[in-house]
Write an enzyme that holds these catalytic residues in place. Structure first.
Site, PDB file in Angstrom:
ATOM      1  N   GLN A  69      62.338   1.428  53.829  1.00 55.69           N
ATOM      2  CA  GLN A  69      61.872   0.013  53.645  1.00 55.69           C
ATOM      3  C   GLN A  69      62.691  -1.072  54.552  1.00 55.69           C
ATOM      4  OE1 GLN A  69      62.485   0.595  48.839  1.00 55.69           O
ATOM      5  NE2 GLN A  69      61.864  -1.527  49.314  1.00 55.69           N
ATOM      6  N   HIS A  70      61.937  -2.164  54.453  1.00 55.88           N
ATOM      7  CA  HIS A  70      62.699  -3.352  55.199  1.00 55.88           C
ATOM      8  C   HIS A  70      62.787  -3.480  56.620  1.00 55.88           C
ATOM      9  CE1 HIS A  70      64.193  -4.053  51.255  1.00 55.88           C
ATOM     10  NE2 HIS A  70      65.304  -3.102  51.345  1.00 55.88           N
ATOM     11  N   ASP A 220      59.623   3.902  50.880  1.00 57.70           N
ATOM     12  CA  ASP A 220      60.376   5.246  50.425  1.00 57.70           C
ATOM     13  C   ASP A 220      60.658   5.497  48.812  1.00 57.70           C
ATOM     14  OD1 ASP A 220      62.481   3.686  50.676  1.00 57.70           O
ATOM     15  OD2 ASP A 220      63.537   5.118  51.992  1.00 57.70           O
TER      16      ASP A 220
END
EC number: 2.7.1.17
Length: 464
Positions: A69-70, A220
């Site tokens: 992520q991110h 994820d």
């Protein structure tokens, strides 16, 4: 038999599973490493995907991609990467996150707007850092993607994402189900790059050049939740590079303390989540310090009594995200001649890692979420020492599913769902699991209190 593939493009590697679309049975797997670091050229992920899938996909009907992520993937008008992607664990944007919280109106307003109080990990924080420190590069950016978005684009040519991964950007609202372009512009110094279209849970992203369907993909943690088919009362604790604690919820979260990130999930519901930067690597780093392999580390930790004879490790070896301590370091408390043994140090590492995650379980419980059992996954979940300590530290029964790539499994399950076009995802039963009961809750509470006391002594506030 129709086959589907699930991809987990994690921080450290690309992992691929090919599954029976009806039962979820894994028929073959692949893997390729990623380079180390917190800023990475995304091309490495694409090359790892090619390596990991070599010879695996010829008879596959659909593919799903879940990824870390991110991460900030910034593209220019030609689709070229403007700078190496800033990953979730890159802490250079810590001050940018604090500044953005104020710009968004404070912690409460920030949580209500985007589900989370921003930290360095969020994409919005990385955009603010880039706008302030690399303005000439920022001026070139026309599109902002996440790692799974970028891989899906490389597979299909479509700029799309899903609710789960979008909810980790800091400029998409789980409550409203839409982008907050005003907050995106605030983060990026007035710039308004394009963002990928958000797909519904079972909506396909498109097709590969050879006609394979590609599902929406996700982050994820959302992939792991889908791979485990979690139900109300289940809390997942994942012990990977990072540590995560998450559960399924029917309503969005907005925690002004910043402990809980109010994500969406990959099914249309929500995924309140607590994340720590320090998990499995606490154990491997301690093993390196002791000069032993992991099997010997595990044996040493099991030889020590719960509480490690008063030795406590605050395991902030890479700073920390929850609690927000980006500049912290690991600290040992309670050292005495009598407890300075390899066994106690190994045990303190295991308990320190678990106590940090137990605070996350407490935070979910305090938000009204039921905690009936913990599903323990990730590489460190297979450690006998971790399995011995976890039920006592967490204070609830622990289930350890059979070792598997659950993020990739969730991506494959999503691919099967998109392929079937049904209202609900296919029912994929889990393989045999280990059930661990709480043997000595009082001893576990003593371990937790010992950890809290050490934290308070150093940081002067609660670890939640």
């Amino acid at each position: 038999m129709r086959l589907v593939a699930g991809v987990d493009s994690s921080t450290q590697a690309t992992k691929v599973v090919v599954c029976d679309a009806e039962t979820g049975k894994v028929v073959r797997e692949g893997r390729a490493p990623h380079p180390d670091g917190t800023a990475v050229d995304p091309e490495h992920w694409w090359q790892a995907l090619q390596t990991a899938t070599e010879g695996l996909l010829d008879d596959v009907a659909a593919i799903g991609v879940a990824a870390q992520q991110h991460g900030l993937v910034a593209l220019d008008e030609r689709g070229e990467v403007v700078r190496p992607a800033l990953l979730w664990n890159d802490n250079r944007s810590a001050q940018a996150a604090l500044d953005l919280i104020e710009d968004f109106g404070g912690p409460q307003a920030c949580a209500e707007a985007v589900g989370s109080v921003l930290v360095a990990s969020h994409t919005a924080s990385k955009l603010r850092w880039m706008a302030e420190h690399e303005p000439q590069l920022a001026d070139r950016v026309t599109d902002v993607l996440l790692p799974h978005d970028w891989l899906t684009w490389r597979l299909t040519g479509e700029f799309v994402t899903d609710r789960g991964d979008a909810s980790g950007t800091g400029y998409w609202s789980p409550r409203l189900g839409e982008y907050r372009n005003d907050l995106l512009a605030t983060a990026f110094g007035g710039r308004t790059p394009r963002t990928p279209r958000v797909l519904a849970a079972a909506e396909p992203a498109g097709h590969t050049k050879d006609g394979k369907l590609v599902s929406a993909g996700t982050g994820d943690n959302m992939g792991a939740a889908l791979g485990l088919a979690i139900e109300p009362g289940d809390v997942v604790v994942s012990l990977g590079t990072s540590g995560t604690v998450f559960a399924s919820a029917n309503t969005p979260s907005a925690d002004p303390t910043g402990i809980i990130a109010g994500f969406a999930d990959a099914t249309g519901a929500f995924l309140p989540l607590v994340c720590t930067l320090n998990a499995a690597r606490v154990l491997t780093a301690t093993a390196t310090m002791l000069g032993v392999e992991m099997a010997e580390f595990d044996r040493l930790a099991r030889q020590a009594a719960p509480g490690a004879d008063g030795l406590v490790l605050l395991p902030y070896l890479d700073g920390e995200r929850t609690p927000t301590l980006p500049d912290a370091s690991g600290t040992l408390f309670g050292l005495r001649r009598g407890n300075m043994t390899p066994q106690n140090l190994a045990r303190a590492a295991v308990e320190g890692m678990l106590c940090g995650l137990a605070a996350g379980i407490d935070a979910l419980r305090e938000q009204g979420l039921p905690v009936q059992r913990v599903l323990l996954i990730g590489g460190a979940a297979q450690s006998a020492a971790v399995q011995q300590a976890a039920p006592q530290v967490f204070g609830v029964p622990v289930t350890v599913p059979a070792a598997a790539e659950y993020v990739a499994r969730g991506a494959a399950r999503q691919a099967a769902w998109a392929l079937a076009g049904t209202e609900l995802p296919p029912d994929w039963p889990l393989a045999d699991s280990v059930q661990l009961d709480v043997v000595d809750p009082q001893r576990g509470e003593q371990v937790r209190q010992q950890y809290h006391a050490a934290y308070t002594e150093l940081h002067g506030k609660t670890d939640r």
